[in-house]
Scaffold this motif. Structure first.
Motif, PDB file in Angstrom:
ATOM      1  N   GLY A 243      -8.404   5.393   3.114  1.00 32.51           N
ATOM      2  CA  GLY A 243      -7.731   5.106   1.849  1.00 32.51           C
ATOM      3  C   GLY A 243      -8.602   4.286   0.921  1.00 32.51           C
ATOM      4  O   GLY A 243      -9.649   3.768   1.296  1.00 32.51           O
TER       5      GLY A 243
ATOM      6  N   ARG B 110       0.845  -1.192   0.000  1.00 35.27           N
ATOM      7  CA  ARG B 110       0.000   0.000   0.000  1.00 35.27           C
ATOM      8  C   ARG B 110       0.883   1.245   0.000  1.00 35.27           C
ATOM      9  O   ARG B 110       1.955   1.264   0.584  1.00 35.27           O
ATOM     10  CB  ARG B 110      -0.902   0.034   1.229  1.00 35.27           C
ATOM     11  N   THR B 111       0.385   2.304  -0.610  1.00 36.01           N
ATOM     12  CA  THR B 111       1.105   3.565  -0.655  1.00 36.01           C
ATOM     13  C   THR B 111       0.836   4.354   0.631  1.00 36.01           C
ATOM     14  O   THR B 111      -0.252   4.268   1.197  1.00 36.01           O
ATOM     15  CB  THR B 111       0.685   4.381  -1.904  1.00 36.01           C
ATOM     16  N   PRO B 112       1.816   5.125   1.125  1.00 37.70           N
ATOM     17  CA  PRO B 112       1.575   5.894   2.354  1.00 37.70           C
ATOM     18  C   PRO B 112       0.509   6.965   2.152  1.00 37.70           C
ATOM     19  O   PRO B 112       0.422   7.580   1.079  1.00 37.70           O
ATOM     20  CB  PRO B 112       2.926   6.546   2.640  1.00 37.70           C
ATOM     21  N   ILE B 113      -0.291   7.162   3.179  1.00 41.71           N
ATOM     22  CA  ILE B 113      -1.259   8.261   3.212  1.00 41.71           C
ATOM     23  C   ILE B 113      -1.189   8.874   4.616  1.00 41.71           C
ATOM     24  O   ILE B 113      -0.583   8.308   5.514  1.00 41.71           O
ATOM     25  CB  ILE B 113      -2.703   7.798   2.890  1.00 41.71           C
TER      26      ILE B 113
END
Lengths: 485, 463
Positions: free
Chosen positions: A459, A357-360
Motif C-alpha cells: 500500500g 488506512r483504507t482497506p486493500i
C-alpha cells in the motif's frame, strides 16, 4: 456512545443521494512490545490506538477519511469529508466504479485463547525473555549479542455498512522469538534465530503458544549452530537440488505466490511501491505455475492463523479456496471491485491495518498443502545430493514477482541421504514458475506448520499486515545457489 | 493542532500526571493522499495520524506508551500507567535521564508552507488532471500519488526541555507504463518539496513518459560486471539499506555494522562523503523536525569523510553507554517498528560532473539505471552486501551514449566496495523520500560505479 456515533455517521451517509455504498469501521487496539537484549530491557512499550475510518463510494469513485475523535459530531464531519473527497475525485473519473452488492453479514468473531496473554504479568513476560537471552550469551566469548522479543496485540474491530453489515471481531495476535549473534576474530559475524526470523514468528493465539515454543529448550542447539557457522565454509556456487525447511517455504509462498496472486497488483493499482504481477487474468486456468504436487490455498479460516478472521473489511465472510490447484493457477486474492472486473466474486481479502488506512487486498493464510514425502528427515534420507537451507536472512523479488533471491542463516550439504557439512551464507535464486515447477517432493502433515508473518508491507502509504502461511519442507531440483558473502 | 498548541498540551499533561521523571512527545500529521492507478484516481484519502509517545522513568527503570489518543484525560492516564509499568521493568544500563532544560538548541528551520498544509482534495485533483491526461494522451497507463502533508510536533520533559516544530511535505510520484500491472516498459518521475507549489508535475510526468518510451523492446543482457550510471532514485534505495545496517550505535555495539571497529579506517573510496544533515537549510533537500524524539537538537554528523569512517549515530542511552554524546538520532516508533536510532537525512556528497551525460560519457559499455526495486541489505551486513533489481528504466550504454533498453537485471554487490569503485558524481543532488517515513528524505547525486555486479536477469513475461 461510540455505537451511536457510528450509526449516526452511517445514517447520514445513507441519506446522501450520490452515496452508493459506505462503510464505517471502528478499530480499538492495544498491545505491548517487549524486547530484552544482552540482559537489559531494550523496549518495554504499551500501545493503544483508537479511531474510525469511513470509506464512501460516491456516484463515480471512492473517498476515505478518518478520525481519532469518535464523538458523533466528529464522525459526521468525517463522513462528510469522505464524501467530499469522492465528489472531488469524480471530476477526473472516466467511468463509475463497478461495485457488486453483498448480502449483509452479521456476527461476532473472536480469537480462541487458552490463556489470555493480557492476564500474564509484565514481570513474567520479561523473565521469559531474559532467561534465554542470558543462556544464549553464556559459555563462549564469541557469542556477542543475544535478544528475545514478545509482541501482543488485541484489536477490536466493528464494521457497519450501508448494506446492513454489522460485525464485531476481536483478534489477539502474538509473536515471540530469539536470536544470537556470534563474531570471530577475523570479523565474520553470524546470526541464528528461533523459531524463525523476526517478523515470521507470528500467530493468533494466547500465552499457550509461548509455552509451546519453549525458547529455553532450543538455546543449546541455536548456540551450537551459530558457533559452528563461524568456521563453516561458504556455500559453493552451483546448480543443486535444494530442500527448504518449513519456514523458508512459508516465505517462498509469501513472496512468489501470495503477492503475485493479489488481484489489485495484477490489475495495476499497486504500482507505486509494490509493483505488478506476472500472473495476469488471461492466465487463469492456463498457467502451469508449479508441478502437479503443488496446491496452494487461501484459507482465512485456519485455526490460529495470522490471516484468520470472520469477515474482511468489506463484509465478505472468510472462506477457503485454491489459488494453485495441482500446479495450475486457478484464482486470485480479490476484493469486490477487483473480482467484478473479472466477472468473479470476491475472495474476501480486503483489510486495512488500522483505523486510519483504507482497506486493500491482503493475503489471508496462503498455504501449501502437505505432500506425501514423510518428515523432513525422511526427505533428507531420500535425497542423494543436495542442500538443505533454513531460516530466512534476506529476501528480494522483482516488481512482477518473477526473479527472486533469498539468503538463509544456515545450510547443510546432503550426501547419500545424510546431512554432512555445515555451510554458511547460502543464497538461492530463481524464476517463480520454473522454481515451483521443479518441486518434486513435499513433506507430509507431520512437518506442516502454520507460520505467521507480522510485517507484510503493502500500500501507499505503507500498511503492515498480519498474514499466515502453512507449509511443510519441500524439495526443488536444479536451483541456482551460491554464497551471499 | 499546531506545534505550539501541542507543546502547551504536553506541559499541561506532565504537570497534571505528577510523575517526577517523564517525557512526552506529541505528533499530529494530516495527510492528503491522492493515489491514482490505471488512469483513475482510485484511492483519495484524508489521513489523520495522531501519536503520543510517553516515557516514564523510576530511577533507571524505563517504560514507554505509544497511543493515538491525544485528549487530556487519555494522556494523563497514559503517563500514570507508564509510571506503574516502569516499576516492573529491570534497570536500563547507563540510562542518563530525560533531556533537561539546559540542553543546547539551535535556530529552528522554517519548513512550514501554508499552501501545502491547506491543500484541498479539489486542489489535488486539479493538479493531477493534466498528469492523467498527458500519460493517457501518450498512449500509456498512469500510476502514482500526490501527497500534501503537514506535521506538527512538540515534546516536553519534566526536566524542562521544550521543543516544537511545524513542517509540511508535498510529495509527487508518477509512473508511465506500457501495461497496467503486467510489467514491461515503465518510466518514473518524482519530486519532494515543502511547498506544493514548487512541485514540477508536468516536468516529472514528461520524464516518466520519456523513459517509458525509451524502454520499449528491451534486450536481454547476460549477467556480469558492468560499469553503471545510477540516478539519485537508485542510489538512495541503496543508502536506505546502508542507513539501516551501518550507522546506528546499537548495530555497531552488536558488531553487525560495517562501521563496527572501523572508525578512522577507510571503508569506501576516496571522494565519498556521507553526512547525516537534518539541519540542511535547502528547502528542496531538508525535511522534518530539527530535534529528535528525546528533544536532543539534531546535528550535522559527517559519517564518512573521503571514504574514511568518522562517526556513528546515538540516542542518549547508547551515547551514555558508549561514552559518546547523543547526535539527536533517536527515532519515533512507527509502522510497528520499535523506533531506535538512525539517520533521517542521509546525504551522499556531490561530485563535479555537470550532469548525467558527463557521467555517461566515461562509459565504454555499461548500464544506465533509473531506479531499483526491493533492495535488501541483510545478506552480509559487515560488508554491506545488497541485492535488488532494476526497475522503471535500465539501458545499455555504449561509447558514452544511452542505447537500447535492457530487461530488468538483478545485482548482488557490496555498496561500500561499489562506492570505492565510484569515479564520478554529479554536482546536482536530489532529495528522495524514504519509504518508511513521511518526514524524511535521503539525498544523492547521480553516480558512476565501475564493475557493479549483476548476477541475474528477470524475464519480462512467462513463456
Amino acid at each position: 456512545m461510540t455505537d451511536a456515533s457510528l450509526h449516526a455517521a452511517l445514517a447520514w451517509l445513507r441519506k446522501q443521494p450520490d452515496v452508493r455504498y459506505a462503510e464505517v469501521r471502528l478499530v480499538d487496539e492495544g498491545g505491548e512490545r517487549l524486547r530484552v537484549r544482552d540482559g537489559r530491557p531494550e523496549q518495554v512499550t504499551a500501545e493503544a490506538s483508537r479511531g474510525v475510518g469511513i470509506r464512501v463510494l460516491g456516484a463515480k469513485t471512492w473517498g476515505f477519511a478518518c478520525s481519532a475523535d469518535t464523538s458523533e459530531g466528529a464522525l459526521l464531519a468525517t463522513a462528510s469529508r469522505a464524501l467530499a473527497i469522492a465528489r472531488a475525485s469524480a471530476a477526473v473519473a472516466r467511468k463509475p466504479v463497478v461495485f457488486p452488492e453483498q448480502a449483509a453479514s452479521l456476527g461476532i468473531y473472536e480469537t480462541p485463547l487458552a490463556v489470555d496473554p493480557f492476564t500474564i504479568s509484565l514481570e513474567t513476560k520479561l523473565a521469559a525473555l531474559d532467561a534465554p537471552v542470558h543462556a544464549l550469551r553464556s559459555g563462549d566469548a564469541r557469542l556477542k549479542s543475544a535478544e528475545a522479543w514478545m509482541d501482543w496485540t488485541r484489536q477490536k474491530k466493528r464494521l457497519l455498512t450501508t448494506e446492513g453489515t454489522d460485525v464485531t471481531q476481536t483478534f489477539t495476535f502474538g509473536a515471540c522469538g530469539m536470536n544470537v549473534f556470534a563474531s570471530s576474530a577475523d570479523g565474520t559475524s553470524q546470526r541464528r534465530s528461533y523459531p524463525t526470523w523476526q517478523g515470521g514468528d507470528g500467530f493468533q493465539a494466547g500465552w499457550e503458544r509461548v509455552t509451546a515454543l519453549d525458547l529455553p529448550g532450543h538455546v543449546d542447539r541455536v548456540k551450537d549452530e551459530v558457533l559452528a557457522l563461524l568456521t563453516a565454509p561458504l556455500c559453493p556456487a552451483g546448480t543443486r537440488t535444494l530442500l527448504l525447511e518449513s519456514s523458508q517455504v512459508a516465505l517462498q509462498i509469501h513472496e512468489s505466490c501470495g503477492h503475485p496472486t493479489e488481484l489489485d497488483r495484477a490489475l495495476g493499482t499497486e504500482i507505486s511501491l509494490a509493483g505488478g504481477s506476472f500472473m495476469q487474468p488471461g492466465m487463469l486456468g492456463k498457467l502451469q505455475y508449479g508441478s502437479p504436487l503443488v496446491t496452494i490455498v487461501a484459507d482465512a479460516t485456519s485455526a490460529g492463523g495470522n490471516g484468520t478472521f470472520g469477515w474482511d473489511d468489506e463484509g465478505v465472510p472468510a472462506g477457503k479456496r485454491a489459488l494453485i490447484e495441482r500446479g495450475l493457477f486457478v484464482d486470485y486474492l480479490s476484493s469486490r471491485e477487483t473480482a467484478a472486473a473479472l466477472g468473479r466474486a470476491s475472495t474476501g481479502t480486503m483489510r486495512a491495518d488500522a483505523w486510519n488506512r483504507t482497506p486493500i487486498i491482503r493475503m489471508v493464510n496462503v498455504s501449501l498443502e502437505a505432500g506425501a514425502a514423510g518428515t523432513l528427515e525422511d526427505l533428507v534420507a531420500a535425497t542423494d545430493d543436495g542442500l538443505l537451507v533454513a531460516t530466512d536472512k534476506s529476501w528480494s523479488i522483482d516488481d512482477i514477482r518473477l526473479n527472486f533471491q533469498f539468503s538463509c542463516e544456515i545450510a547443510w550439504e546432503i550426501k547419500r541421504g545424510k546431512r554432512t557439512r555445515l555451510l554458511r551464507d547460502p543464497f538461492y535464486t530463481g524464476i517463480t514458475p520454473r522454481f515451483w515447477g521443479s518441486c518434486d517432493a513435499i513433506c507430509d502433515e507431520r512437518d506442516w506448520r502454520l507460520w505467521g508473518i507480522t510485517s507484510c508491507g503493502k500500500g501507499d502509504p505503507m500498511q503492515v499486515m498480519h498474514v499466515g502461511h502453512g507449509a511443510s519442507a519441500a524439495r526443488f531440483r536444479d536451483v541456482t545457489v551460491g554464497s551471499a558473502s | 493542532m499546531k506545534a505550539e498548541g501541542l507543546l502547551a498540551l504536553s506541559r499541561e499533561i506532565l504537570r497534571a500526571a505528577g510523575e517526577a521523571e517523564a517525557e512526552l512527545y506529541l505528533r499530529v500529521a494530516e495527510r492528503g493522499c491522492a493515489r491514482f492507478a490505471i488512469g483513475e484516481l482510485g484511492q483519495h484519502m484524508q489521513l489523520a495520524e495522531p501519536q503520543a509517545v510517553v516515557r516514564v522513568a523510576r530511577g533507571s527503570r524505563v517504560a514507554e506508551t505509544v497511543t493515538s489518543r491525544l485528549d487530556r484525560d487519555a494522556l494523563v492516564d497514559a503517563v500514570r500507567a507508564t509510571g506503574r509499568a516502569a516499576m516492573l521493568v529491570p534497570e536500563v544500563e547507563a540510562f542518563p535521564g530525560f533531556t533537561r532544560a539546559d540542553e543546547p538548541a539551535g535556530a529552528s528551520p522554517d519548513r512550514y508552507v501554508a499552501a501545502t498544509a491547506r491543500a484541498t482534495p479539489e486542489e489535488r485533483v486539479e493538479r493531477l488532471a493534466p498528469v492523467l491526461d498527458a500519460i493517457r494522451d501518450a498512449g500509456l497507463v498512469s500510476a502514482g500519488m500526490l501527497e500534501t502533508t503537514s506535521v506538527s510536533q512538540a515534546m516536553a520533559t519534566t526536566g524542562g526541555c521544550a521543543r516544537s516544530h511545524d513542517a509540511t511535505v508535498a510529495n509527487f510520484r508518477v509512473w508511465a507504463l506500457a501495461t497496467p500491472g503486467a510489467g514491461g516498459p515503465a518510466g518514473y518521475g518524482g519530486q519532494v518539496h515543502g511547498d506544493v507549489g514548487a512541485l514540477r508535475l508536468a516536468e516529472e510526468t514528461e520524464r516518466a513518459i520519456r523513459v517509458c518510451r525509451m524502454s520499449r523492446e528491451p534486450a536481454s543482457l547476460e549477467a556480469g560486471s558492468y560499469d553503471v550510471v545510477m540516478e539519485p532514485e537508485a542510489v538512495t534505495e541503496l543508502l536506505e539499506w546502508l542507513a539501516a545496517i551501518a550507522f546506528a550505535a546499537p548495530e555497531v555495539e552488536q558488531g553487525t555494522s560495517p562501521m563496527a571497529g572501523r572508525l578512522g579506517e577507510r571503508v569506501t573510496g576516496e571522494g565519498v562523503d556521507l553526512v547525516e544533515d537534518p539541519l540542511c537549510d535547502d528547502p528542496a533537500l531538508g525535511f522534518g523536525a530539527p530535534f529528535d524524539r528525546e528533544g536532543t537538537w539534531k546535528q550535522r554528523v559527517p559519517l564518512v569523510e573521503n571514504g574514511v569512517a568518522r562517526a556513528i549515530l546515538y540516542d542518549r542511552t547508547y551515547a551514555a553507554r558508549m561514552a559518546a554524546t547523543s547526535t539527536g538520532s533517536a527515532q519515533l516508533p512507527s509502522l510497528g517498528s520499535a523506533g531506535g536510532v538512525g539517520p533521517t537525512s542521509l546525504m551522499l556528497g556531490a561530485g563535479t560532473a555537470g550532469g548525467v551525460d558527463d557521467l555517461l560519457a566515461g562509459v565504454q559499455r555499461g548500464l544506465y539505471v533509473c531506479r531499483l526495486h526491493y533492495v535488501n541489505g541483510l545478506l552480509d551486513p559487515r560488508r554491506a552486501v545488497m541485492t535488488g533489481l532494476t526497475r522503471d528504466g535500465c539501458f545499455l550504454v555504449e561509447n558514452g551514449k544511452i542505447g537500447r533498453a535492457v530487461g530488468n537485471m538483478r545485482f548482488t554487490d557490496s555498496l561500500l566496495e561499489g562506492l570505492a569503485r565510484c569515479d564520478g558524481m554529479t554536482r546536482e543532488r536530489k532529495a528522495v523520500p524514504t519509504w518508511w517515513s513521511d518526514s524524511g528524505a535521503f539525498v544523492s547525486p547521480a553516480v558512476r560505479i565501475r564493475g557493479w555486479r549483476f548476477n541475474g536477469k528477470s524475464q519480462e513475461a512467462v513463456g
